[in-house]
Design an enzyme around this catalytic site. Structure first.
Site, short mmCIF file in Angstrom:
data_model
loop_
_atom_site.label_atom_id
_atom_site.label_comp_id
_atom_site.label_asym_id
_atom_site.label_seq_id
_atom_site.Cartn_x
_atom_site.Cartn_y
_atom_site.Cartn_z
N ARG A 17 44.34 58.86 60.38
CA ARG A 17 45.42 58.62 61.36
C ARG A 17 46.73 59.19 60.87
NH1 ARG A 17 44.07 52.84 61.20
NH2 ARG A 17 42.26 52.61 62.55
N TYR A 65 21.75 53.38 60.08
CA TYR A 65 22.94 52.83 59.41
C TYR A 65 23.71 52.02 60.46
CZ TYR A 65 27.08 53.45 56.26
OH TYR A 65 28.16 53.29 55.42
N ARG A 94 19.39 53.29 49.60
CA ARG A 94 20.29 53.06 48.48
C ARG A 94 20.33 51.56 48.32
NH1 ARG A 94 21.56 55.51 44.06
NH2 ARG A 94 23.74 55.28 43.45
N ARG A 134 33.38 48.56 44.92
CA ARG A 134 34.37 47.69 45.56
C ARG A 134 34.45 46.37 44.83
NH1 ARG A 134 32.47 48.84 51.85
NH2 ARG A 134 30.34 48.53 51.15
N ASP A 144 25.80 48.95 62.18
CA ASP A 144 26.69 47.81 61.95
C ASP A 144 26.21 46.64 62.80
OD1 ASP A 144 28.49 48.74 60.07
OD2 ASP A 144 29.52 49.95 61.57
N GLU A 164 30.66 45.23 43.58
CA GLU A 164 29.50 45.84 44.25
C GLU A 164 29.11 47.12 43.51
OE1 GLU A 164 30.07 45.90 48.52
OE2 GLU A 164 28.92 47.75 48.67
N ARG A 184 32.57 57.99 60.12
CA ARG A 184 32.99 56.67 60.62
C ARG A 184 34.36 56.27 60.14
NH1 ARG A 184 28.74 52.65 59.60
NH2 ARG A 184 30.15 51.33 58.40
P1 FAD Z 1 18.83 42.54 57.71
O1 FAD Z 1 20.09 41.76 57.67
O2 FAD Z 1 18.51 43.41 56.54
O3 FAD Z 1 17.64 41.52 57.95
C1 FAD Z 1 16.29 41.84 57.73
C2 FAD Z 1 15.61 40.59 57.20
O4 FAD Z 1 14.20 40.82 57.13
C3 FAD Z 1 16.05 40.23 55.79
O5 FAD Z 1 16.47 38.89 55.74
C4 FAD Z 1 14.81 40.47 54.93
O6 FAD Z 1 14.71 39.58 53.83
C5 FAD Z 1 13.71 40.23 55.95
N1 FAD Z 1 12.43 40.88 55.62
C6 FAD Z 1 12.25 42.21 55.34
N2 FAD Z 1 10.94 42.45 55.08
C7 FAD Z 1 10.31 41.25 55.20
C8 FAD Z 1 8.95 40.86 55.03
N3 FAD Z 1 7.99 41.74 54.68
N4 FAD Z 1 8.62 39.55 55.23
C9 FAD Z 1 9.59 38.65 55.58
N5 FAD Z 1 10.88 38.98 55.73
C10 FAD Z 1 11.23 40.27 55.55
N6 FAD Z 1 28.12 45.47 59.48
C11 FAD Z 1 29.29 45.25 60.13
O7 FAD Z 1 29.30 45.20 61.37
N7 FAD Z 1 30.46 45.05 59.43
C12 FAD Z 1 30.52 45.09 58.08
O8 FAD Z 1 31.59 44.92 57.49
C13 FAD Z 1 29.31 45.35 57.37
N8 FAD Z 1 29.31 45.43 56.02
C14 FAD Z 1 28.15 45.66 55.35
C15 FAD Z 1 28.19 45.71 53.96
C16 FAD Z 1 27.02 45.94 53.25
C17 FAD Z 1 27.08 45.99 51.75
C18 FAD Z 1 25.79 46.13 53.95
C19 FAD Z 1 24.52 46.39 53.18
C20 FAD Z 1 25.75 46.08 55.33
C21 FAD Z 1 26.92 45.84 56.06
N9 FAD Z 1 26.93 45.77 57.45
C22 FAD Z 1 28.11 45.53 58.12
C23 FAD Z 1 25.69 45.96 58.23
C24 FAD Z 1 24.99 44.63 58.57
O9 FAD Z 1 24.63 43.99 57.37
C25 FAD Z 1 23.75 44.95 59.39
O10 FAD Z 1 24.09 45.62 60.57
C26 FAD Z 1 22.91 43.73 59.78
O11 FAD Z 1 22.86 42.77 58.77
C27 FAD Z 1 21.52 44.22 60.07
O12 FAD Z 1 20.72 43.16 60.53
P2 FAD Z 1 19.13 43.34 60.52
O13 FAD Z 1 18.58 42.09 61.10
O14 FAD Z 1 18.77 44.63 61.12
O15 FAD Z 1 18.75 43.50 58.97
N1 UDP Z 2 34.12 56.40 51.64
C1 UDP Z 2 34.84 57.03 50.65
N2 UDP Z 2 35.91 56.40 50.08
C2 UDP Z 2 36.30 55.16 50.47
C3 UDP Z 2 35.57 54.52 51.50
C4 UDP Z 2 34.47 55.16 52.05
O1 UDP Z 2 34.51 58.14 50.26
O2 UDP Z 2 37.28 54.62 49.92
C5 UDP Z 2 32.96 57.12 52.23
C6 UDP Z 2 31.66 56.79 51.49
O3 UDP Z 2 30.85 57.94 51.52
C7 UDP Z 2 31.07 55.69 52.34
C8 UDP Z 2 31.44 56.15 53.75
O4 UDP Z 2 32.75 56.74 53.58
O5 UDP Z 2 29.67 55.59 52.17
C9 UDP Z 2 31.50 55.06 54.81
O6 UDP Z 2 32.43 54.08 54.37
P1 UDP Z 2 32.39 52.58 54.87
O7 UDP Z 2 33.55 51.87 54.28
O8 UDP Z 2 32.25 52.57 56.36
O9 UDP Z 2 31.04 52.09 54.18
P2 UDP Z 2 30.16 50.76 54.26
O10 UDP Z 2 31.12 49.61 54.43
O11 UDP Z 2 29.24 50.96 55.39
O12 UDP Z 2 29.50 50.76 52.93
#
Ligand code: FAD
Ligand code: UDP
Length: 369
Positions: free
Chosen positions: A177, A349, A250, A281, A351, A301, A173
């Protein structure tokens, strides 16, 4: 009696709830946390919107998803241009001419491509055909220097495994460039919702009944009796009481700090790519919305080993876990009034844009009139 009991108020559950209530379906949303929004949740502190569960930058390649979201928010013009801090040295991400120029003292794409090609050829001499794991994939894309400084340490911290034992899809992902372009994403639409993400969820859920602090699994029978259908967006294996085995995730731990200075790192996201720094981060939240407040708030983080008492943030989509997920998916087919969706329900995984796409596809299938 509700038409749907939606477990999880994250993006998947909330989009579905909004579309279902628009079609006069009665929805009950069950959320185990004390807030709506899942991992997209933001809260205001010191006048700054805090991305409580890590940086959330909205982007999409789909104009229809971008247009769809405009009904719930206005996006600002934020472009994610994170930095890498490798033992105190600062480099631009994603891997682009700015990174290569600082790393090798070169200035043209041709020079960068030649260095990468020669590093790749000597490191992967024995490699025939397609790269098989994350290390091989990374070296074939960017050569050994970039791999050693920016990928190896970060990835091992992030996933708790050697890069040779990780699927190559994880690294696919990140753009590489040969232009001087620090935009982390290739998608044509990108931004942060002005005012944060939580107001989006308030709009999405405004016509539903929402119960916070309620774990569906602890009140399963009572809640199942309340609705014709269940949409479960928690972990699919947890629903089945882990009867076929446990899917691996994770986890993360966030440390939030308020600092009495206006500007800590000058950018929203800095990745610490060495192996020794325990966090991956540091996010400085005010920069997502170009904040000028007197104070600043940062979050570190820390990746963590997951167990059932910790939040499952990232599914580990290797072969073993994928095979187990397929078994759970088959088990789910036997349940007529039950649907799984979202990052945890589909063990993907995803977004935000993928989650919205997937939820809207379900809407089409489930609610077509
Ligand atoms: P979740 O947001 O996980 O929602 C699931 C919900 O279900 C939670 O609130 C949980 O508490 C609830 N739940 C689970 N089990 C139960 C239960 N038994 N009873 C009641 N409630 C329950 N996406 C992007 O597009 N851009 C980004 O920059 C980006 N950055 C991210 C950074 C991090 C660190 C992480 C972890 C994710 C990131 N994502 C990003 C991904 C994004 O968070 C997800 O795509 C999105 O939040 C998923 O939505 P969801 O509803 O599937 O899951
Ligand atoms: N990654 C890396 N170095 C960086 C940024 C990302 O090696 O500086 C790798 C790492 O394995 C990470 C993956 O690329 O899990 C995807 O990165 P992204 O920034 O998309 O991760 P997310 O925001 O989903 O955690």
């Amino acid at each position: 009696m509700f038409d749907y009991c939606i477990v999880g108020s994250g993006l998947f559950g909330s989009i579905f709830a909004y579309e279902a209530s628009k079609r006069d379906k009665k929805c009950l949303v069950i959320e185990k946390r004390n807030h709506i929004g899942g991992n997209c949740y933001t809260k205001s502190q010191e006048g700054i919107n805090i991305h409580n569960f890590g940086a959330h930058i909205f982007r999409t390649d789909s104009q229809s998803i971008w247009d769809y979201m405009q009904q719930f928010c206005t996006f600002n013009h934020f472009i994610n241009s994170p930095l890498a801090n490798y033992k105190g040295e600062i480099y631009n991400l994603p891997f682009n001419m700015n990174t290569f120029s600082k790393l090798w003292g070169i200035s043209t794409p041709k020079e960068a491509q030649e260095i990468i090609e020669s590093q790749k050829n000597s490191a992967l001499e024995s490699l025939k055909g397609e790269p098989q794991n994350l290390e091989e994939q990374a070296i074939s894309l960017v050569g050994v220097d970039v791999y050693e400084k920016f990928i190896k340490g970060y990835t091992q911290k992030q996933w708790g495994r050697d890069c040779k034992d990780l699927p190559k899809s994880i690294i696919r992902r990140i753009p590489v460039r040969f232009t001087y372009d620090n935009n982390y994403f290739n998608d044509p639409y990108q931004g942060i919702p002005k005012g944060g993400y939580t107001p989006i969820f308030e709009k999405l859920l405004k016509n539903c009944e929402v119960w916070l602090n309620t774990d569906f699994l602890k009140h399963r029978e009572e809640l199942q009796a309340k609705a014709k259908k269940i949409l479960f967006t928690g972990a699919i294996d947890s629903y089945f009481d882990y009867q076929l085995g446990t899917l691996e995730y994770r986890s993360l731990h966030f440390e939030h700090e308020t600092l009495g200075i206006p500007n800590y790192q000058g950018v929203a996201v800095v990745n610490y790519t060495d192996e020794e720094t325990p966090y991956t981060r540091i996010i400085e939240h005010k920069h997502f919305e170009f904040g000028t407040q007197e104070k600043t708030i940062i979050s570190k983080e820390y990746p963590q080993t997951w167990d059932k008492d910790k939040e499952p943030y990232y599914p580990i989509n290797d072969e073993k876990n994928q095979a187990l997920y397929e078994k759970y998916k088959n088990l789910a087919k036997n349940e007529k009034s039950l649907i799984f969706g979202g990052r945890l329900g589909e063990y993907r995984y995803y977004d935000m844009q993928d989650v919205i796409k997937s939820a809207l596809e379900l809407v089409k299938k489930e609610l077509a009139q």
